[in-house]
Write a protein that holds these residues in place. Structure first.
Motif, PDB file in Angstrom:
ATOM      1  N   SER A 197      -2.998  10.233  -1.323  1.00  0.00           N
ATOM      2  CA  SER A 197      -3.599   9.491  -2.421  1.00  0.00           C
ATOM      3  C   SER A 197      -3.094   8.053  -2.335  1.00  0.00           C
ATOM      4  O   SER A 197      -1.892   7.817  -2.213  1.00  0.00           O
ATOM      5  N   MET A 198      -4.015   7.086  -2.422  1.00  0.00           N
ATOM      6  CA  MET A 198      -3.672   5.685  -2.139  1.00  0.00           C
ATOM      7  C   MET A 198      -3.579   4.835  -3.401  1.00  0.00           C
ATOM      8  O   MET A 198      -4.361   5.000  -4.335  1.00  0.00           O
TER       9      MET A 198
ATOM     10  N   GLU B 125      -2.160  -3.904 -16.029  1.00  0.00           N
ATOM     11  CA  GLU B 125      -1.197  -3.341 -15.079  1.00  0.00           C
ATOM     12  C   GLU B 125      -1.887  -2.655 -13.910  1.00  0.00           C
ATOM     13  O   GLU B 125      -1.464  -2.790 -12.766  1.00  0.00           O
ATOM     14  N   TYR B 126      -2.946  -1.896 -14.201  1.00  0.00           N
ATOM     15  CA  TYR B 126      -3.619  -1.206 -13.111  1.00  0.00           C
ATOM     16  C   TYR B 126      -5.103  -1.020 -13.424  1.00  0.00           C
ATOM     17  O   TYR B 126      -5.534  -1.080 -14.585  1.00  0.00           O
ATOM     18  N   VAL B 127      -5.854  -0.819 -12.355  1.00  0.00           N
ATOM     19  CA  VAL B 127      -7.261  -0.448 -12.458  1.00  0.00           C
ATOM     20  C   VAL B 127      -7.408   0.874 -11.726  1.00  0.00           C
ATOM     21  O   VAL B 127      -7.121   0.958 -10.524  1.00  0.00           O
ATOM     22  N   ASP B 128      -7.832   1.897 -12.450  1.00  0.00           N
ATOM     23  CA  ASP B 128      -7.975   3.227 -11.878  1.00  0.00           C
ATOM     24  C   ASP B 128      -9.417   3.405 -11.415  1.00  0.00           C
ATOM     25  O   ASP B 128     -10.351   3.496 -12.224  1.00  0.00           O
ATOM     26  N   LEU B 129      -9.599   3.456 -10.097  1.00  0.00           N
ATOM     27  CA  LEU B 129     -10.937   3.524  -9.510  1.00  0.00           C
ATOM     28  C   LEU B 129     -11.254   4.920  -8.979  1.00  0.00           C
ATOM     29  O   LEU B 129     -12.184   5.093  -8.186  1.00  0.00           O
ATOM     30  N   ARG B 130     -10.518   5.912  -9.438  1.00  0.00           N
ATOM     31  CA  ARG B 130     -10.712   7.280  -8.938  1.00  0.00           C
ATOM     32  C   ARG B 130     -11.843   7.996  -9.680  1.00  0.00           C
ATOM     33  O   ARG B 130     -11.729   9.150 -10.081  1.00  0.00           O
TER      34      ARG B 130
ATOM     35  N   LEU C 260       0.859  -1.179   0.000  1.00  0.00           N
ATOM     36  CA  LEU C 260       0.000   0.000   0.000  1.00  0.00           C
ATOM     37  C   LEU C 260       0.894   1.227   0.000  1.00  0.00           C
ATOM     38  O   LEU C 260       1.752   1.373   0.872  1.00  0.00           O
ATOM     39  N   MET C 261       0.680   2.092  -0.991  1.00  0.00           N
ATOM     40  CA  MET C 261       1.443   3.325  -1.086  1.00  0.00           C
ATOM     41  C   MET C 261       0.502   4.508  -0.875  1.00  0.00           C
ATOM     42  O   MET C 261      -0.541   4.596  -1.539  1.00  0.00           O
ATOM     43  N   ILE C 262       0.866   5.388   0.039  1.00  0.00           N
ATOM     44  CA  ILE C 262       0.082   6.595   0.273  1.00  0.00           C
ATOM     45  C   ILE C 262       1.006   7.791   0.070  1.00  0.00           C
ATOM     46  O   ILE C 262       2.054   7.907   0.724  1.00  0.00           O
ATOM     47  N   SER C 263       0.626   8.673  -0.835  1.00  0.00           N
ATOM     48  CA  SER C 263       1.456   9.830  -1.171  1.00  0.00           C
ATOM     49  C   SER C 263       1.394  10.873  -0.058  1.00  0.00           C
ATOM     50  O   SER C 263       0.546  10.781   0.843  1.00  0.00           O
TER      51      SER C 263
ATOM     52  N   LEU D  57      -6.684   4.168  -5.895  1.00  0.00           N
ATOM     53  CA  LEU D  57      -7.883   4.443  -5.088  1.00  0.00           C
ATOM     54  C   LEU D  57      -8.105   5.924  -4.823  1.00  0.00           C
ATOM     55  O   LEU D  57      -9.192   6.307  -4.377  1.00  0.00           O
ATOM     56  N   GLY D  58      -7.113   6.757  -5.024  1.00  0.00           N
ATOM     57  CA  GLY D  58      -7.273   8.179  -4.747  1.00  0.00           C
ATOM     58  C   GLY D  58      -7.259   8.492  -3.268  1.00  0.00           C
ATOM     59  O   GLY D  58      -6.789   7.698  -2.442  1.00  0.00           O
ATOM     60  N   ARG D  59      -7.809   9.624  -2.894  1.00  0.00           N
ATOM     61  CA  ARG D  59      -7.735  10.106  -1.513  1.00  0.00           C
ATOM     62  C   ARG D  59      -8.948   9.735  -0.667  1.00  0.00           C
ATOM     63  O   ARG D  59      -8.879   9.750   0.554  1.00  0.00           O
ATOM     64  N   GLU D  60     -10.065   9.461  -1.293  1.00  0.00           N
ATOM     65  CA  GLU D  60     -11.307   9.274  -0.537  1.00  0.00           C
ATOM     66  C   GLU D  60     -12.016   7.983  -0.954  1.00  0.00           C
ATOM     67  O   GLU D  60     -11.789   7.451  -2.028  1.00  0.00           O
TER      68      GLU D  60
END
Length: 245
Positions: free
Chosen positions: A187-188, A226-231, A180-183, A200-203
């Motif tokens: 932003s997750m 590679e990724y799923v953008d759920l933002r 898990l990376m949180i900036s 996942l974004g921030r919220e």
């Protein structure tokens, strides 16, 4: 003292002076005995610590490390050894969370050690224990692979709790969270075993993870995902690995 004619005669009270001399002799003897006893107690050859008993479940701290940490105190006699200093020395070992020390007559030192319980790697160079507290120790001693967490320095506990929440939810559906990376702006991004990343974004992170789980059947047949953008409020976007030609 009494006067005889023009002369004076001094009368000496023998019992009084004998008492004074005796008292001084007793004081000198007591001081001598005290100093001799103190010297004897400080002598490491008198009642040395010759046995070390270690209790507590250990996976990462060796007996030799404990012995080395205690060396300054073990050179002292049984009476002069300071259990508080010995305990503090043990707690300086990276893998030790807590230690207690107790002397047992006439030559034994009892040690109880509680090790750190690592649950995650934190910011690559550190570890987290089960309370979300940061500590630094040799990661080469780890006996299993740990999730990797990244985040602001003061957010370790929050990141660990968030990871546990998402990991538990994913596990119910057969997925394993790996990182898990949180900036700095919180932003997750969650990484699953196998490499797939969930942005996942921030919220509303939990809601977005649930959305991924509902729609995964639509994605599982896609190659090089590679990724799923759920933002997004309702949907999601996907990204594929760039093939190396």
């Amino acid at each position: 003292m009494r006067q005889i004619g023009d002369d004076y005669q001094i009368e000496i009270n023998a019992p009084f002076w004998m008492g004074v001399v005796f008292f001084l002799a007793v004081v000198v003897s007591c001081v001598y005995l005290f100093l001799a006893a103190q010297k004897w107690l400080q002598d490491s050859q008198q009642l040395p610590i010759s046995q070390l008993k270690v209790a507590g479940e250990r996976h990462y701290v060796s007996h030799n490390e404990l012995y080395k940490a205690l060396q300054p105190e073990l050179h002292k006699s049984f009476f002069m050894l300071d259990v508080n200093r010995a305990q503090a020395a043990l707690q300086q070992i990276n893998w030790v969370e807590y230690a207690s020390v107790r002397k047992e007559w006439p030559e034994t030192l009892n040690i109880f050690v509680v090790e750190q319980k690592p649950v995650a790697v934190w910011n690559q160079d550190y570890l987290l224990n089960e309370n979300g507290e940061i500590f630094q120790a040799d990661k080469n001693r780890l006996d299993r692979e740990l999730p990797e967490l990244t985040g602001p320095p003061d957010a370790a506990k929050r990141v660990w709790e968030t990871y546990q929440q998402y990991a538990s939810l994913l596990k119910l559906h057969g997925f394993e969270a790996q990182a898990l990376m949180i900036s700095p702006r919180f932003s997750m991004q969650l990484k699953l075993k196998g490499g797939l990343q969930l942005k996942l974004g921030r919220e509303n992170g939990e809601t977005r993870v649930k959305r991924f789980l509902r729609h995964y059947s639509e994605l599982q047949h896609q190659e090089n995902l590679e990724y799923v953008d759920l933002r997004y409020d309702t949907g999601f976007a996907v990204g594929k690995k760039v093939s190396q030609s």
